[in-house]
Design an enzyme around this catalytic site. Structure first.
Site: not given
Ligand code: CAA
Length: 694
Positions: A414, A435, A447, A485
């Site tokens: 991640s 991801h 992702e 993130n």
């Protein structure tokens, strides 16, 4: 065949005037279609050789709705209402024969026809609500007159499609046919031969009677959809239009629908949702990997790790029909992972979405193993082990040695450096990041992390694969946290600062909730687990408030308490005096003078750093375009779609205002955190927004 416009043809065939619409890819009701259809129906109606009129579409679908690109622009050509009037008012039967997706304005055209037939794979719906508008061409007034008020509300407020069987059972179509053209022709001739009446839905009021006897129906419906429709304007407008069917004449109801449509279509929420519609489709495109780039067939997938992510990711493939070999380090973890997957599927059985036999078939596609060598013949291997660089490198070194040549190696990291992971292999061009978001069997965002050496073929393969799995793929370059993130982190930093300076976690959460997120940052931490990244042996509870919460076993929802307390059954959230005390303690330790922070400041301090980080992500080429960032945030983090996403939102606020605030906060905090991205400075200097970036 006589061309009426470049999108519509008319030909008399065997006594039937056949009108063909051809406007790829989805036969949207563009100006040329409306003009053509209008003229063609008038001509056909006046033609003595034709006893009936058949409307049929070329390509993959019947009309899938208005041309969304035309909204917000000056109206040109024949209005859709005029097209509908000539169809409904024709002196001879008009029949539509339907395939593909008959949606929005398409369905509104179809239900103006006197008769409709469809092939069994056809689907029907009013998805307008997903664009922040309502069915604005009579749909809200006609649909309840066909399927009844309750079902009409369901269909229009949720916007989901119904299948041909539902359509047949509920009068949306008159018959199912095997062949689109032959079936349509047969129906047209039958209507003529049998002298059937020219049915006008506008005059049919029988289906409204049940609702008239149930005065609480609308109240119940509103209550039932309240949570899902919070913040949106279109659902309530649709409900009001349907209420009109019971109390107003058809024509007055239409007027009400038009008025409400105008308000919605000119509003910023619909603009955001329409923008988002195209943003999601754009995200699937990579400028230097054109359509038609060769792909690698993916018939068999290997999964390293049967934990929450490994299991969830596997379910996507299994459900779609692709066999998965799943590897774990020990029997116990493997059995537990498989049990969780089965349980998840059995939940689908309880909800009536699957049968137990389906679950057996799906789980039959899974090969559990303790030996990593068993993934050797897979076309794609996804690593979903613990988020630790050394461990990932070890796994990739092994995979590179065992897995067949030409196979893709992906990591579900991640946020780690995928270039470094790729570098331990002899095939860095075959390595990338995939991801997935948790729960991976449900969340649509993927992702797709393009590392420095990832080949175009691999990118094309994984983008296509994502669509096959029903995911929304967004390309990200390599950077800590990737797009999603990395931006989330910025919001988290400010959320914490806010509580040390004067707010309480529930103040911040309330503001973010009111903005439209389903929950604020603190409630989200509780959901994900306060202990993510916490190591009991090296806990630093004196300096880090998250660590402190963990030391108190307040590790989030899973322990029944975290930033909040949770009811053991309902998970209802309540505030906790101990947390308040902790916040005050930390403030004091940090030497902060607490002050009253306004809701406006809370919002700006949470959202503007996200915009700033988004701009940096664009500058660095991590994201291909601003709208990709929005797709990540809407799909992966529940950013309210009616606000478009952080980059779209920035433009609605005004980038100059965002910039001024970033500078003001920088001065207030004397902190480089607020340093505006040069891209924002540049756009503002040029009088532009993110929307102007090509
Ligand atoms: N207007 C303009 N373009 C449209 C469109 C529309 N209604 N529907 C789809 N497109 C475009 C897409 O942008 C895409 O373009 P690119 O290839 O350039 O990216 C292309 O058509 C194919 O679309 P999808 O990739 O979505 O194809 P799909 O096969 O996965 O899905 C679909 C097909 C189910 C029709 C889906 O495109 C869809 O849901 N479209 C929107 C349907 C809709 O919302 N209709 C209502 C419009 S509003 C209305 O009709 C108001 C009214 O009352 C008059």
């Amino acid at each position: 065949m006589a061309a009426i416009t470049d999108m519509v043809d008319l030909e008399i065939q065997d006594g039937v005037a056949v009108i063909r619409i051809d406007n790829p890819p989805v036969n949207a009701l563009s100006e040329g279609v409306r003009n053509g259809l209008h003229e063609a129906v008038l001509k056909a109606d006046a033609d003595d050789e034709a006893e009936a009129i058949l409307i049929i579409c070329e390509g993959r679908t019947y009309i899938a709705g208005a041309d969304i690109r035309e909204f917000g622009k000056p109206h040109r050509g024949v209005p859709l209402f005029d097209v509908q009037d000539v169809i409904e008012g024709a002196s001879k039967p008009v029949v539509s024969t339907i395939h593909g997706t008959c949606l929005g304005g398409g369905l509104e055209v179809a239900i103006c026809c006197h008769y409709r037939v469809a092939i069994s794979t056809a689907r029907f719906g009013f998805p307008e609500v997903k664009l922040g508008i309502l069915p604005g061409a009579g749909g809200t007034q006609r649909l309840p007159r066909i399927v009844g008020v309750k079902k009409a509300l369901e269909m229009m407020v949720k916007g989901d499609m119904v299948d041909a069987n539902f359509a047949l059972e509920n009068g949306l179509i008159d018959a199912l046919v095997d062949d689109l053209y032959e079936g349509g022709m047969a129906m047209a001739k039958k209507v003529v031969e049998e002298g059937r009446p020219l049915i006008k839905v506008r005059d049919a009021n029988d289906k409204l009677e049940d609702a008239k006897k149930d005065p609480k129906l609308f109240h119940r419906f509103r209550r039932r959809v309240a949570r899902k429709t919070r913040g949106f304007d279109a659902p309530e407008s649709i409900i009001q239009c349907v209420e009109d069917t019971l109390i107003k004449s058809f024509d007055d109801g239409i007027q009400g629908e038009r008025d409400r449509f105008q308000v919605l279509v000119n509003g910023i929420k619909s603009e955001a949702q329409r923008y988002y519609f195209f943003a999601e489709r754009q995200a699937g495109k990579i400028p230097d990997v054109p359509k038609g780039t060769a792909t690698i067939p993916i018939g068999k997938v290997g999964m390293i790790g049967a934990g929450t992510m490994g299991g969830g990711i596997s379910m996507n493939f299994l459900s779609e029909g692709t066999p998965v070999t799943i590897v774990e380090a020990n029997r116990e973890a493997l059995d537990r992972g498989i049990e969780v997957m089965r349980k998840n599927y059995l939940r689908g059985v309880k909800r009536g979405r699957l049968t137990e036999a389906d679950v057996d078939v799906i789980m039959g596609r899974l090969t559990p193993t303790l030996s990593i060598e068993d993934v050797a013949d897979c076309d794609l291997v996804i690593e979903a082990v613990f988020e630790n660089m050394d461990l990932k490198k070890e796994v990739f070194t092994k995979l590179d040695a065992i897995v067949k040549e030409g196979a893709i190696l992906a990591t579900n990291s991640s946020g780690l450096d995928i270039n470094s992971i790729a570098a331990v292999t002899k095939r860095p061009e075959m390595v990338l990041g995939t991801h997935f978001f948790s729960p991976a069997n449900i969340m649509r965002l993927l992702e797709v992390i393009r590392a420095e050496k990832t080949s175009k073929k691999v990118m094309a393969t994984v983008m296509a694969l994502a669509k096959r799995l029903g995911k929304v793929p967004v390309v990200s370059g390599v950077c800590p946290g990737f797009i999603g993130n990395r931006i989330l982190r910025q919001r988290g930093v400010q959320a914490l600062k806010l509580i040390f300076e004067g707010s309480m976690p529930w103040d911040v959460d309330r503001v973010i909730f009111d903005f439209g997120f389903p929950m604020g940052p603190f409630a989200m931490v509780d959901l994900a687990g306060v202990d993510i990244g916490w190591d009991a042996e090296n806990s630093q509870g004196d300096k880090n408030i998250h660590h402190r919460l963990c030391e108190l076993d307040r590790r989030g929802q899973k322990t029944g308490k975290g930033w909040y307390n949770y009811h053991p059954e309902t998970r209802f959230r309540t505030t906790e005096p101990l947390v308040e005390k902790l916040v005050l303690e930390f403030s004091e330790k940090m030497g902060k003078t607490r002050r009253k922070i306004s809701d406006e400041e809370i919002l700006q301090r949470c959202i503007y750093p996200m915009i700033n980080e988004g701009a940096k992500i664009l500058e660095e080429g991590i994201s291909q375009r601003p709208s990709d960032i929005d797709v990540v945030w809407v799909n992966g983090y529940a950013w309210p779609v009616y606000r478009g996403g952080p980059m779209f939102y920035a433009d609605t606020v005004g980038l100059d205002k965002v910039l001024a605030k970033l500078k003001a906060f920088q001065e207030q905090d004397n902190d480089d955190f607020w340093q505006p991205a040069p891209l924002i400075e540049k756009l503002v200097a040029e009088g532009k927004g993110f929307k102007d970036m090509a």
